[in-house]
Design a protein around this motif. Sequence first.
Motif, short mmCIF file in Angstrom:
data_model
loop_
_atom_site.label_atom_id
_atom_site.label_comp_id
_atom_site.label_asym_id
_atom_site.label_seq_id
_atom_site.Cartn_x
_atom_site.Cartn_y
_atom_site.Cartn_z
N PRO A 1 -40.06 -96.42 71.23
CA PRO A 1 -38.71 -96.99 71.30
C PRO A 1 -38.20 -97.59 69.99
CG PRO A 1 -39.95 -97.60 73.25
CD PRO A 1 -40.91 -96.91 72.34
N ILE A 2 -39.08 -98.07 69.12
CA ILE A 2 -38.60 -98.64 67.87
C ILE A 2 -38.24 -97.56 66.85
CG2 ILE A 2 -39.98 -100.72 68.22
CD1 ILE A 2 -41.84 -99.73 65.99
N ARG A 3 -38.50 -96.28 67.18
CA ARG A 3 -38.13 -95.19 66.28
C ARG A 3 -37.04 -94.36 66.96
NH1 ARG A 3 -43.63 -95.88 66.18
NH2 ARG A 3 -44.23 -97.12 64.36
N PHE A 4 -37.34 -93.12 67.34
CA PHE A 4 -36.30 -92.30 67.96
C PHE A 4 -36.18 -92.53 69.46
CE2 PHE A 4 -37.22 -90.05 64.03
CZ PHE A 4 -35.95 -89.70 63.58
N GLY A 5 -37.25 -92.98 70.09
CA GLY A 5 -37.20 -93.26 71.52
C GLY A 5 -37.42 -92.05 72.41
N VAL A 6 -37.39 -90.85 71.84
CA VAL A 6 -37.61 -89.61 72.58
C VAL A 6 -38.43 -88.67 71.71
CG1 VAL A 6 -35.53 -89.76 74.02
CG2 VAL A 6 -35.41 -88.67 71.77
N PRO A 7 -39.13 -87.70 72.29
CA PRO A 7 -39.89 -86.74 71.49
C PRO A 7 -38.94 -85.85 70.69
CG PRO A 7 -40.60 -86.71 73.79
CD PRO A 7 -39.33 -87.49 73.74
N PRO A 8 -39.40 -85.29 69.58
CA PRO A 8 -38.55 -84.39 68.78
C PRO A 8 -38.30 -83.07 69.49
CG PRO A 8 -40.79 -84.38 67.93
CD PRO A 8 -40.74 -85.44 68.99
N SER A 9 -37.23 -82.39 69.08
CA SER A 9 -36.93 -81.07 69.65
C SER A 9 -37.96 -80.04 69.20
CB SER A 9 -35.53 -80.62 69.21
OG SER A 9 -34.56 -81.58 69.57
N THR A 10 -38.40 -80.14 67.93
CA THR A 10 -39.44 -79.26 67.41
C THR A 10 -40.39 -80.08 66.55
OG1 THR A 10 -38.21 -78.70 65.39
CG2 THR A 10 -37.86 -77.30 67.33
N CYS A 11 -41.63 -79.63 66.47
CA CYS A 11 -42.63 -80.27 65.61
C CYS A 11 -43.64 -79.20 65.21
CB CYS A 11 -43.31 -81.43 66.33
SG CYS A 11 -44.48 -82.36 65.30
N THR A 12 -43.75 -78.92 63.90
CA THR A 12 -44.59 -77.83 63.41
C THR A 12 -45.47 -78.32 62.28
OG1 THR A 12 -42.82 -76.26 63.93
CG2 THR A 12 -44.59 -75.49 62.50
N CYS A 13 -46.76 -77.99 62.34
CA CYS A 13 -47.68 -78.34 61.26
C CYS A 13 -47.42 -77.42 60.07
CB CYS A 13 -49.12 -78.20 61.73
SG CYS A 13 -50.34 -78.71 60.49
N ILE A 14 -47.14 -78.01 58.90
CA ILE A 14 -46.86 -77.21 57.71
C ILE A 14 -47.97 -77.31 56.67
CG2 ILE A 14 -44.37 -77.32 58.02
CD1 ILE A 14 -44.30 -79.49 55.84
N ASP A 15 -48.91 -78.25 56.85
CA ASP A 15 -50.03 -78.34 55.92
C ASP A 15 -51.15 -79.14 56.59
OD1 ASP A 15 -50.64 -77.83 52.83
OD2 ASP A 15 -51.57 -79.72 53.41
N GLN A 16 -52.38 -78.74 56.26
CA GLN A 16 -53.56 -79.43 56.79
C GLN A 16 -54.67 -79.32 55.77
OE1 GLN A 16 -55.02 -77.75 60.46
NE2 GLN A 16 -57.00 -78.79 60.32
N ARG A 17 -55.28 -80.45 55.44
CA ARG A 17 -56.38 -80.43 54.48
C ARG A 17 -57.20 -81.72 54.57
NH1 ARG A 17 -53.02 -80.24 48.90
NH2 ARG A 17 -51.67 -78.91 50.17
N PRO A 18 -58.50 -81.65 54.26
CA PRO A 18 -59.30 -82.88 54.20
C PRO A 18 -59.08 -83.57 52.86
CG PRO A 18 -60.69 -80.97 53.79
CD PRO A 18 -59.31 -80.44 54.08
N LEU A 19 -58.89 -84.88 52.90
CA LEU A 19 -58.66 -85.64 51.67
C LEU A 19 -59.47 -86.92 51.68
CD1 LEU A 19 -54.76 -85.41 51.32
CD2 LEU A 19 -56.46 -84.22 49.91
N ALA A 20 -59.94 -87.31 50.51
CA ALA A 20 -60.46 -88.67 50.34
C ALA A 20 -59.24 -89.58 50.39
CB ALA A 20 -61.19 -88.79 49.01
N TRP A 21 -59.23 -90.48 51.36
CA TRP A 21 -58.03 -91.26 51.66
C TRP A 21 -58.29 -92.74 51.47
CZ3 TRP A 21 -53.41 -89.20 52.22
CH2 TRP A 21 -52.37 -89.99 52.70
N PRO A 22 -57.33 -93.49 50.97
CA PRO A 22 -57.54 -94.93 50.77
C PRO A 22 -58.02 -95.63 52.03
CG PRO A 22 -55.44 -94.24 49.81
CD PRO A 22 -55.97 -93.06 50.55
#
Length: 450
Positions: free
Chosen positions: A264-285
């Motif tokens: 609710p504090i963002r859009f309040g509803v799911p998006p119409s579309t959602c597509t993964c455009i990149d995926q990779r393992p990273l050393a993350w902070p």
Amino acid sequence: CTSIIASSREMRVEDFKAIESLYGSLGADRPYRSGLLRVLTHVRDASALHLLVRLLVQDPPHDSIAAGEVLAPLFQTLDYDPELLFPELLDALACPTMAVGVLDLANYLYRKKRCPEHPASGRGTELIDLLGGIVQRLVSLESSSVTDQTDAHVLATQVNDSVGVAIALCHALGLMREPAAVGRLRDAAHLGHRPLRVAANGALARMGDKEGQEQLIHLAAEPYVRLAVLHITEELGCLSEVPEQYRSNEARAEAAFVGYLAHPIRFGVPPSTCTCIDQRPLAWPGYEDPVECYLFRYSYRFPRQDVINIGMAGPVEHTFAADVVDWSAENLYALFAGWYAESDGIEQWPYATCDDVVRTHVDQHVAQLTDVASVSYELIGRLWDDWFLVARGKQSDVMGTVIVDPSGHCTWIADRRAGGQVSPTMAFDWYKGRVLLAQFNANWNLDGPP
């Protein structure tokens, strides 16, 4: 109330009497009332919980958020006797602001095996009737017409409140394995609200209903409710029957990101579309080992305009209000990493709030901005021993953001179009994320400015 809580583990009879008297004298809209109830959930001894139940049943908070805050400590620890709360606390189900919290607590205690039977056992008929009434109300609300924005807001609030109670009821009836509830659960499973359909079909599956289990598994295709489906099917021992494409790490990341957007504090509803455009393992902070990171392009179809942007999932779910659809994957990961990173050696301050001592660290940086017109100093940043100046200005009649590093090198990020401005904060997030990812990821591509 904070001072009371700090010293409230050993309270006397007169202390409880004082709390009860003060609670009754305060108006229903006074925030201090719920603070008094939180003292009781903090103490959690027999006297405190008996008084808590009495006040919640006789004079409950008129705000569901306040009610949730009162009960929250009872979910965070199990060092109390549930029989001090139930079944008497179930009488608070008559109050709409209390119903979800009370049922969630009963379900939680049963799942944690703190009760030999569900706290609402013996009240099955009451819960079934309550669910039936809410389902009929939701059917009516679904067919209601909306004439203006105010009506839409009121309708959405009524629907959300009703759905929340219905979901908690479905979980309770499923855990109780109440056979008389099957008809009402099937009615709920045919409504349009996906979280409610998951709860209703999950309850049916828990009672051995084959159709309920099939429908539950089918709902795993919906990212918005996928994590709930996976949780329930794992509990029921049928997770392997969910198609692998909805059980994969990417599918779970997509579900987590969609849930983040739908809050609710963002859009309040799911998006119409959602597509993964990149995926990779990273050393993350903040992580010792590499973590799988995902970028998702999402869109919303609204009557006045469409919203299209890119967000991240994996170590964190996040998106920015600024348009970043044409950023490279490397720059996007840098932006999110810089936003996410926390360390004693990473700091930034608005330039206007910095004193002369801090500003002396970037005095030499100012001299590098002679080619920038209409300069406005915005931020001073620090990455361990290095200091940076972030400013707004104009080059060749194009507005943009510039980052000056300790060597005097300037990194220019031009504004590209309406809505495409990179704020000073975003610019420094990108820059420090770029430094961090290059430091801990071999062969990291130091892509140019976005």
